[in-house]
Design an enzyme around this catalytic site. Structure first.
Site, short mmCIF file in Angstrom:
data_model
loop_
_atom_site.label_atom_id
_atom_site.label_comp_id
_atom_site.label_asym_id
_atom_site.label_seq_id
_atom_site.Cartn_x
_atom_site.Cartn_y
_atom_site.Cartn_z
N MET A 1 0.84 -1.20 0.00
CA MET A 1 0.00 0.00 0.00
C MET A 1 0.88 1.25 0.00
SD MET A 1 -3.43 -0.94 2.09
CE MET A 1 -2.79 -0.72 3.73
N HIS B 1 9.55 -3.40 3.44
CA HIS B 1 9.06 -3.65 2.06
C HIS B 1 10.25 -3.94 1.13
CE1 HIS B 1 5.71 -0.88 3.48
NE2 HIS B 1 5.02 -1.91 3.02
N GLN C 1 -10.36 -2.63 2.56
CA GLN C 1 -9.88 -3.30 3.77
C GLN C 1 -9.83 -2.37 4.98
OE1 GLN C 1 -6.03 -4.17 1.70
NE2 GLN C 1 -5.10 -3.86 3.69
O1 PAF Z 1 -0.17 -5.76 3.50
C1 PAF Z 1 -0.60 -4.84 2.77
O2 PAF Z 1 0.10 -3.85 2.52
C2 PAF Z 1 -1.98 -4.96 2.18
O3 PAF Z 1 -2.86 -5.56 3.06
C3 PAF Z 1 -2.01 -5.65 0.81
C4 PAF Z 1 -1.54 -7.09 0.90
C5 PAF Z 1 -1.11 -4.89 -0.16
C6 PAF Z 1 -3.43 -5.66 0.25
O4 PAF Z 1 -3.93 -4.37 0.11
#
Ligand code: PAF
Length: 274
Positions: free
Chosen positions: A26, A33, A57
């Site tokens: 995100m 990351h 979400q």
């Molecule tokens: O972990 C995240 O950053 C999010 O939940 C994902 C897997 C990109 C889904 O939006």
């Protein structure tokens, strides 16, 4: 690094690219990351990242609007990490009409984080399946920091027979133990100094279990009290089986301790495998 926002452009860019490995995010990228991007390289020859803050979400009172959006910085970090292709759709690209067909995870979506974030895992599973259908990777990497999310995605991938290997990436921590997270940026200086307490308590529980304690509820409650005294508001501290996040049953089942707690307005999650 190529950057695409339209689904058709991304699909064209991924033709004849060999084995594609995908890392969805995100954005607001940190060293955690970037470590997933580096791990991805071992699982394919084209690394595709995505950046999309997925409205589905987030609950109605959660931080969708204030979620940090740092696109230019993120692109520089991904390019430096050797990512080949970035998919960065707009909401109109990914949800051109209301997303009425969704993925309904089973009971696991209602425990732990799911209990406190109703609908969260439905939103995650739905966007991840959609991203999988768009990118069509052979492998995908998700951080173990979101332990329950990783399990939901693993189980969905297996049960829906998606031909994608799901890889769990280790959590990256600051020197004081705090798990890196985009939400750490919300913490004040005083909260940031207190934040590693959560990981220290998880370590204490692990040490206690390794030394033979099996009174898990007592250990959970001791940790919750310690957090409360230090000003946290805790959703859960839970000792669970690694295999299904159920309460421990057998004596030898590998365990994981998971926690979610709030410092001020910032909700932090963490976990430690035993
Ligand atoms: O972990 C995240 O950053 C999010 O939940 C994902 C897997 C990109 C889904 O939006």
């Amino acid at each position: 690094m190529q950057i695409h926002s339209a689904i058709a452009d991304l699909r064209a860019a991924l033709k004849n690219r060999g084995r594609v490995v995908f890392v969805p995010t995100m954005g607001n990228l940190h060293a955690g990351h970037i470590s997933l991007m580096e791990q991805a390289r071992a699982h394919g020859n084209t690394v595709v990242a995505s950046i999309f803050v997925n409205r589905l979400q987030f609950g109605p009172n959660e931080d969708f609007d204030k979620y940090p959006r740092t696109f230019a910085d993120d692109c520089a970090k991904l390019a430096a990490a050797g990512v080949d292709v970035l998919f960065a759709p707009t909401e109109a690209d990914l949800y051109p009409e209301p997303q009425e067909y969704t993925v309904e995870p089973p009971a696991i979506q209602n425990i732990l984080d799911g209990e406190f974030r109703p609908g969260h895992f439905r939103g995650v599973a739905t966007v991840v399946l959609k991203l999988f259908n768009i990118v069509q990777p052979q492998a995908a990497v998700f951080g173990k920091k979101d332990y329950q999310q990783l399990m939901v995605i693993r189980n969905m991938t297996r049960q829906l027979a998606l031909p994608i290997a799901i890889v769990g990436g280790e959590t990256v921590r600051a020197e004081d133990g705090l798990a890196l997270s985009s939400r750490n940026g919300y913490l004040s200086a005083a909260e940031r100094a207190e934040a590693p307490h959560l990981y220290r308590l998880l370590n204490d529980i692990r040490a206690a279990i390794r030394s033979g304690r099996t009174d898990y509820a007592v250990l959970e409650n001791e940790a919750i009290s310690g957090l409360t005294v230090a000003g946290w508001k805790t959703d859960y501290v839970a000792v669970r089986q690694q295999s299904d996040l159920a309460m421990p049953k057998g004596v030898n089942a590998p365990l994981v301790v998971l926690a979610a707690s709030r410092l001020g307005n910032t909700r932090l999650i963490d976990n430690i495998e035993i």
